[in-house]
Design an enzyme around this catalytic site. Structure first.
Site, short mmCIF file in Angstrom:
data_model
loop_
_atom_site.label_atom_id
_atom_site.label_comp_id
_atom_site.label_asym_id
_atom_site.label_seq_id
_atom_site.Cartn_x
_atom_site.Cartn_y
_atom_site.Cartn_z
N GLY A 143 21.58 -30.36 -19.90
CA GLY A 143 21.66 -31.35 -18.81
C GLY A 143 20.44 -31.39 -17.90
O GLY A 143 20.56 -31.78 -16.73
N SER A 144 19.27 -31.00 -18.43
CA SER A 144 18.10 -30.90 -17.53
C SER A 144 17.76 -32.23 -16.87
O SER A 144 17.41 -32.25 -15.69
CB SER A 144 16.89 -30.33 -18.25
OG SER A 144 16.44 -31.22 -19.24
N SER A 145 17.86 -33.33 -17.59
CA SER A 145 17.45 -34.61 -16.97
C SER A 145 18.39 -34.98 -15.82
O SER A 145 17.93 -35.37 -14.74
CB SER A 145 17.37 -35.73 -18.01
OG SER A 145 18.62 -35.98 -18.59
N ALA A 146 19.68 -34.82 -16.01
CA ALA A 146 20.63 -35.12 -14.93
C ALA A 146 20.46 -34.13 -13.77
O ALA A 146 20.59 -34.50 -12.60
CB ALA A 146 22.06 -35.08 -15.45
N ASP A 177 27.04 -35.25 -17.95
CA ASP A 177 25.94 -34.43 -17.40
C ASP A 177 25.75 -34.71 -15.91
O ASP A 177 25.50 -33.79 -15.13
CB ASP A 177 24.62 -34.73 -18.12
CG ASP A 177 24.54 -34.03 -19.47
OD1 ASP A 177 25.56 -33.49 -19.92
OD2 ASP A 177 23.45 -34.04 -20.06
#
Ligand code: PMV
Length: 308
Positions: A98-101, A143
């Site tokens: 979930g890095s982008s969120a 996410d």
């Protein structure tokens, strides 16, 4: 202004969630994402491990963040000359964590903190989804919710709620070191669903049933049964061609070293797997075994981190 979010993993229900079945996601509070924002730069400036430079020239992989920042300033009614963003991340990219969120959520929280404005959950979700839609096309929203949640999340057809947790047990998450292929695995399963519906649909329905039973295990402290459910979920996902030799190898290593259950987590064919262990000692033995079997990195996660 300062904003913090975290990584996440899907306990159970990935892929079947796309077909309207439930899923359970867990925020990983020990894997932190932090954003700081201050006035002062001559133009908007962005610093992260992936990119340092003007916000206007953010690389394609981060353009969702730029859109979230613009939507956020619009929502706040602010037009600052220059903002300086600094991102510090412990969340690996492209591993289904979930890095982008998490980046988008941390930036939104930092901006609301800078202007000392309250931020409710729905507004945060909407602003993170602005970024997620650009990064992922048609994101479920799982996410966006899980990376800023206090508690595990039950998700079904766009509806979210916090789950009560009474389970004792420790999770080990391990990274195969291979980029996750969520977009591809979701597309492949869609094609297979269309071509072989009678083979695929019962497995998807079964994954939904396993998820509902897992919810009961979390609420009533049944770790042994939860482990069995995780094992069956992995077998179902493997039968749907969502696993990979590396994921299978890590799952087998975890079970051989005392895990109660283990499965791939997230999009599959790379990314991460998760194992459930009885206690911290068992978890550290499993983590060692996973590293010895080729995992790039492991994280140990306790249920006690969640509010009772
Ligand atoms: O790879 P992740 O953690 O973003 O998980 C993808 C989950 C899927 O169910 C496979 C896809 C989705 O949009 O829910």
């Amino acid at each position: 202004g300062h904003g913090v979010t975290c990584g996440k993993f899907i306990l159970i229900g990935e892929h079947s969630v796309v077909y309207g079945e439930p899923a359970i996601a867990m925020p990983l509070h020990s894997v932190r994402m932090s954003a700081r924002v201050a006035h002062g730069a001559p133009e908007h400036w962005f610093e992260s491990e992936l990119y340092q430079g003007p916000l206007a020239r953010l690389p394609a992989s981060l353009t969702g963040i730029k859109a979230a920042i613009e939507a956020c300033l619009e929502e706040l009614g602010e037009r600052p000359d220059g903002l300086n963003f600094i991102i510090e991340s412990e969340v690996p990219t492209e591993r289904g964590m979930g890095s982008s969120a998490a980046v988008a959520g941390a930036v939104v929280r930092a901006l609301f903190d800078l202007y000392r404005r309250p931020l409710d959950r729905d507004t945060l979700f909407a602003l993170v989804q602005v970024s997620e839609r650009i990064a992922h096309g048609n994101p479920s929203g799982l996410d966006a919710v899980a990376t800023s949640a206090a508690a595990p999340i039950h998700f079904q057809r766009g509806e979210f709620r916090d789950l009560p947790i009474a389970l004792t047990g420790v999770f080990v998450i391990a990274d195969t070191g291979i980029k996750g292929g969520t977009r591809q695995t979701v597309a492949d399963l869609g094609a297979r669903f269309a071509a072989e519906r009678s083979e695929v649909e019962p497995r998807i329905l079964r994954l939904g049933k396993l998820t509902e039973e897992a919810r009961g295990c979390l609420a009533h402290d049944r770790p042994a049964r939860l482990g069995e459910l995780m094992n069956e979920a992995h077998a179902q996902l493997a039968a749907l061609d969502i696993s990979s030799p590396e994921l299978d190898r890590l799952v087998e290593a975890a079970l051989a070293h005392g895990a109660l259950g283990a499965k791939l987590t997230g999009g599959g064919r790379g990314g991460c797997m998760v194992a459930l262990c009885t206690d911290a000692e068992a978890a550290s033995a499993v983590a060692q075994a996973l590293l010895a079997s080729g995992a790039r990195q492991t994280w140990i996660h306790r249920f006690e981190e969640y509010p009772a």
